[in-house]
Design an enzyme around this catalytic site. Structure first.
Site, PDB file in Angstrom:
ATOM      1  N   PRO A   1       0.822  -1.220   0.000  1.00  0.00           N
ATOM      2  CA  PRO A   1       0.000   0.000   0.000  1.00  0.00           C
ATOM      3  C   PRO A   1       0.850   1.261   0.000  1.00  0.00           C
ATOM      4  O   PRO A   1       1.987   1.242   0.480  1.00  0.00           O
ATOM      5  CB  PRO A   1      -0.799  -0.105   1.305  1.00  0.00           C
ATOM      6  CG  PRO A   1      -0.086  -1.087   2.155  1.00  0.00           C
ATOM      7  CD  PRO A   1       0.739  -1.960   1.264  1.00  0.00           C
ATOM      8  N   ASP A   2       0.315   2.345  -0.550  1.00  0.00           N
ATOM      9  CA  ASP A   2       1.056   3.609  -0.471  1.00  0.00           C
ATOM     10  C   ASP A   2       0.778   4.261   0.887  1.00  0.00           C
ATOM     11  O   ASP A   2       0.171   3.647   1.773  1.00  0.00           O
ATOM     12  CB  ASP A   2       0.746   4.522  -1.669  1.00  0.00           C
ATOM     13  CG  ASP A   2      -0.666   5.074  -1.657  1.00  0.00           C
ATOM     14  OD1 ASP A   2      -1.381   4.880  -0.657  1.00  0.00           O
ATOM     15  OD2 ASP A   2      -1.073   5.703  -2.653  1.00  0.00           O
ATOM     16  N   PHE A   3       1.223   5.481   1.069  1.00  0.00           N
ATOM     17  CA  PHE A   3       1.094   6.128   2.383  1.00  0.00           C
ATOM     18  C   PHE A   3      -0.147   7.004   2.490  1.00  0.00           C
ATOM     19  O   PHE A   3      -0.849   6.983   3.481  1.00  0.00           O
ATOM     20  CB  PHE A   3       2.345   6.991   2.669  1.00  0.00           C
ATOM     21  CG  PHE A   3       3.566   6.154   2.862  1.00  0.00           C
ATOM     22  CD1 PHE A   3       3.944   5.737   4.122  1.00  0.00           C
ATOM     23  CD2 PHE A   3       4.330   5.748   1.775  1.00  0.00           C
ATOM     24  CE1 PHE A   3       5.050   4.937   4.309  1.00  0.00           C
ATOM     25  CE2 PHE A   3       5.441   4.949   1.946  1.00  0.00           C
ATOM     26  CZ  PHE A   3       5.810   4.546   3.214  1.00  0.00           C
ATOM     27  N   ARG A   4      -0.410   7.806   1.455  1.00  0.00           N
ATOM     28  CA  ARG A   4      -1.371   8.894   1.624  1.00  0.00           C
ATOM     29  C   ARG A   4      -2.678   8.723   0.872  1.00  0.00           C
ATOM     30  O   ARG A   4      -3.508   9.625   0.914  1.00  0.00           O
ATOM     31  CB  ARG A   4      -0.699  10.225   1.243  1.00  0.00           C
ATOM     32  CG  ARG A   4       0.390  10.603   2.203  1.00  0.00           C
ATOM     33  CD  ARG A   4       1.161  11.852   1.828  1.00  0.00           C
ATOM     34  NE  ARG A   4       2.243  12.068   2.774  1.00  0.00           N
ATOM     35  CZ  ARG A   4       3.411  11.428   2.753  1.00  0.00           C
ATOM     36  NH1 ARG A   4       3.666  10.538   1.795  1.00  0.00           N
ATOM     37  NH2 ARG A   4       4.347  11.673   3.670  1.00  0.00           N
TER      38      ARG A   4
ATOM     39  N   ASP B   1      10.874  -1.100  -0.596  1.00  0.00           N
ATOM     40  CA  ASP B   1      10.495  -2.489  -0.859  1.00  0.00           C
ATOM     41  C   ASP B   1      11.524  -3.224  -1.706  1.00  0.00           C
ATOM     42  O   ASP B   1      11.437  -4.442  -1.892  1.00  0.00           O
ATOM     43  CB  ASP B   1       9.110  -2.559  -1.528  1.00  0.00           C
ATOM     44  CG  ASP B   1       9.029  -1.675  -2.769  1.00  0.00           C
ATOM     45  OD1 ASP B   1      10.035  -1.528  -3.482  1.00  0.00           O
ATOM     46  OD2 ASP B   1       7.945  -1.121  -3.032  1.00  0.00           O
TER      47      ASP B   1
ATOM     48  N   HIS C   1      15.162   7.002   0.486  1.00  0.00           N
ATOM     49  CA  HIS C   1      14.745   6.807   1.873  1.00  0.00           C
ATOM     50  C   HIS C   1      15.318   5.523   2.458  1.00  0.00           C
ATOM     51  O   HIS C   1      14.756   4.936   3.369  1.00  0.00           O
ATOM     52  CB  HIS C   1      13.218   6.821   1.975  1.00  0.00           C
ATOM     53  CG  HIS C   1      12.649   8.169   1.647  1.00  0.00           C
ATOM     54  ND1 HIS C   1      11.311   8.412   1.500  1.00  0.00           N
ATOM     55  CD2 HIS C   1      13.260   9.367   1.442  1.00  0.00           C
ATOM     56  CE1 HIS C   1      11.118   9.694   1.200  1.00  0.00           C
ATOM     57  NE2 HIS C   1      12.283  10.294   1.153  1.00  0.00           N
TER      58      HIS C   1
ATOM     59  N   ASN D   1      10.976   4.303  -2.284  1.00  0.00           N
ATOM     60  CA  ASN D   1      10.446   3.037  -1.768  1.00  0.00           C
ATOM     61  C   ASN D   1      11.529   2.200  -1.108  1.00  0.00           C
ATOM     62  O   ASN D   1      12.678   2.189  -1.547  1.00  0.00           O
ATOM     63  CB  ASN D   1       9.793   2.249  -2.906  1.00  0.00           C
ATOM     64  CG  ASN D   1       8.665   3.027  -3.539  1.00  0.00           C
ATOM     65  OD1 ASN D   1       8.166   3.984  -2.946  1.00  0.00           O
ATOM     66  ND2 ASN D   1       8.270   2.659  -4.741  1.00  0.00           N
TER      67      ASN D   1
END
Ligand code: OAD
Ligand code: ZN
Length: 424
Positions: free
Chosen positions: A73-76, A152, A169, A150
């Site tokens: 899932p994304d964050f926002r 991941d 990040h 990302n």
């Protein structure tokens, strides 16, 4: 209200020195014929043609949206994003505190639980069509860099050269002590967290943490180096593709300002047109020209990023190549029963498995890995991490660096879409 057309006697929107109509740079080979998918594919065709004679540099800036179809899932996103949907059970002051370094030092339990339940790469989480598209650009020798927010590691799994990937990040593949920064083995840290332990630093007893960059932490060394050099690959890029990101976090969002004014920028996003973006820092940068008067180079392709790049490939006659790439990946993955996944993500694991002749085991199985970890810890030989850091992410980009980034790019006709922020 519609946009006024570009006026012939306005200062040139590319170089500001001549007039629009007469400036030689208006006919620059960089210009898009139209600000839509057709213009994009025509421009890509020019680049593909040019690539036969000289180097072409495409930079991709990616966010969580490119991994959504892989099940991450994304964050926002309102209905599905992590910040709205996965944080309630932790009673954090704000959802972003899950990734706040001060909060983590005071209490590791929420983050460790989040690693266990959400962040640990699952064998079923595999590169998406968009990841394979980037790999195709690489194969065509057109990809110069992927800046990804990302963690991941799907860019790695898709086979993009490690050299070309800049994990802005950080990464889950290595770990260090949150207190003294001493490196520890990434796989071992993750494994202990998954077993419900709280791994501590051998040197100072501080909590161990995967090298993903938390709010308040310094950026990975590779990113710092690029920033110190004033983002050379962005400065030379022929096309910027920004995909699946809300551009809400700095300094990442500001990177879009670093490309030359003549460079087209494509924004691929399912929901956001950026106009609702609001954050804590007014000068945060990351300006674009969608729907603005005088826009000559920013294209918003709204929709699912996998579908959009598939459409681009269809128009470019690259669809077979893309499909073959996806099929080859799937075949290899099936053949190896997923054995390559963890080893690609945790490089230190590879040698260990080879020397112990242990077969790959499903995530969650333990005994052989326990022995491997014990040996790894006693050997003390740890890979040097990419995440030695010196540029802080919290407080984002310094004003002097921002000035440098947008020096030759600043244009009074660029209208900020609102501030971007570290904690939006
Ligand atoms: P966001 O969740 O802020 O933005 C993801 C964007 O992708 C949204 O604008 C979605 O509309 C869009 N999107 C979702 N699915 C898509 C799809 N299939 N196709 C195209 N677009 C899609 O994620 P990021 O911008 O990556 O930092 O967030 C940046 C940082 O904020 C993260 O790295 C994270 C977070 O705080 C950490 O601290 C871990
Ligand atoms: Zn320590």
């Amino acid at each position: 209200m519609g946009c006024a057309p570009l006026l012939p006697f306005n200062p040139c929107c590319l170089c500001s020195s001549g007039f629009n109509l007469f400036c030689s740079c208006v006919n620059s080979p960089h210009s898009l014929s139209s600000l839509n998918l057709e213009g994009v594919t025509q421009y890509l065709s020019k680049l593909e043609h040019r690539q036969k004679k000289r180097e072409v540099k495409i930079v991709v800036m990616a966010g969580a949206g490119i991994s959504v179809s892989a099940g991450v899932p994304d964050f926002r996103s309102m209905s599905t994003g992590i910040y709205q949907n996965k944080m309630d059970k932790y009673s954090l002051p704000t959802p972003q505190h899950m990734f706040d370094i001060d909060y983590f030092i005071s209490d590791q339990a929420p983050f460790y639980d989040f690693v266990k339940t959400e962040l640990y790469p699952k064998p079923t989480t595999l590169p998406t069509v968009f990841h394979h598209f980037m790999n195709l650009l690489q194969e065509k020798q057109m990809l110069s860099r992927v800046y990804t927010q990302n963690i991941d590691m799907l860019e790695r799994l898709a086979g993009i050269n490690q050299e070309a990937i800049c994990e802005v990040h950080g990464t889950l593949s290595t770990s260090s002590c949150a207190n003294c920064k001493k490196q520890c083995d990434g796989y071992s840290t993750m494994k202990r967290i998954r077993k419900g332990e709280k791994p501590k630093c051998e040197k100072c007893g501080g909590p161990q943490k995967p090298d993903i960059v938390f709010f308040g932490e310094k950026m990975p060394r590779k990113v710092q180096e690029q920033m110190k050099l004033n983002m050379p690959d962005l400065k030379k890029c022929d096309l910027l593709i920004v995909a699946g990101t809300s551009l809400a976090v700095q300094p990442f969002a500001s990177f879009i300002d670093a490309v030359p004014r003549s460079t087209p920028r494509i924004f691929i996003n399912r929901d956001s047109d950026g106009s609702g973006r609001k954050g804590d820092y007014d000068d945060a940068g990351g300006q674009h020209l969608w729907g603005k008067c005088g826009n000559y180079r920013d294209v918003l392709l709204r929709g699912d990023c996998d579908k959009i790049v598939t459409q681009i490939c269809r128009e470019m006659d690259w669809l077979n190549e893309l499909q073959n790439k996806i099929k080859t990946f799937a075949d290899n993955h099936k053949k190896k029963g997923g054995a390559n996944v963890e080893e690609k993500l945790f490089p230190s694991l590879k040698g260990e498995r080879r020397s112990s002749k242990q077969p790959w085991r499903a995530i969650g199985s333990s005994t052989s890995k326990d022995r491997l970890d014990a040996r790894r810890n006693s050997s003390g030989k740890l890979k040097k991490s990419e995440s030695e850091r010196s540029v802080t992410r919290n407080g984002s980009i310094s004003p002097s660096h921002r000035r440098k980034l947008s020096k030759s790019n600043s244009n009074s006709s660029l209208t900020s879409v609102g501030s971007a922020a570290v904690h939006p």
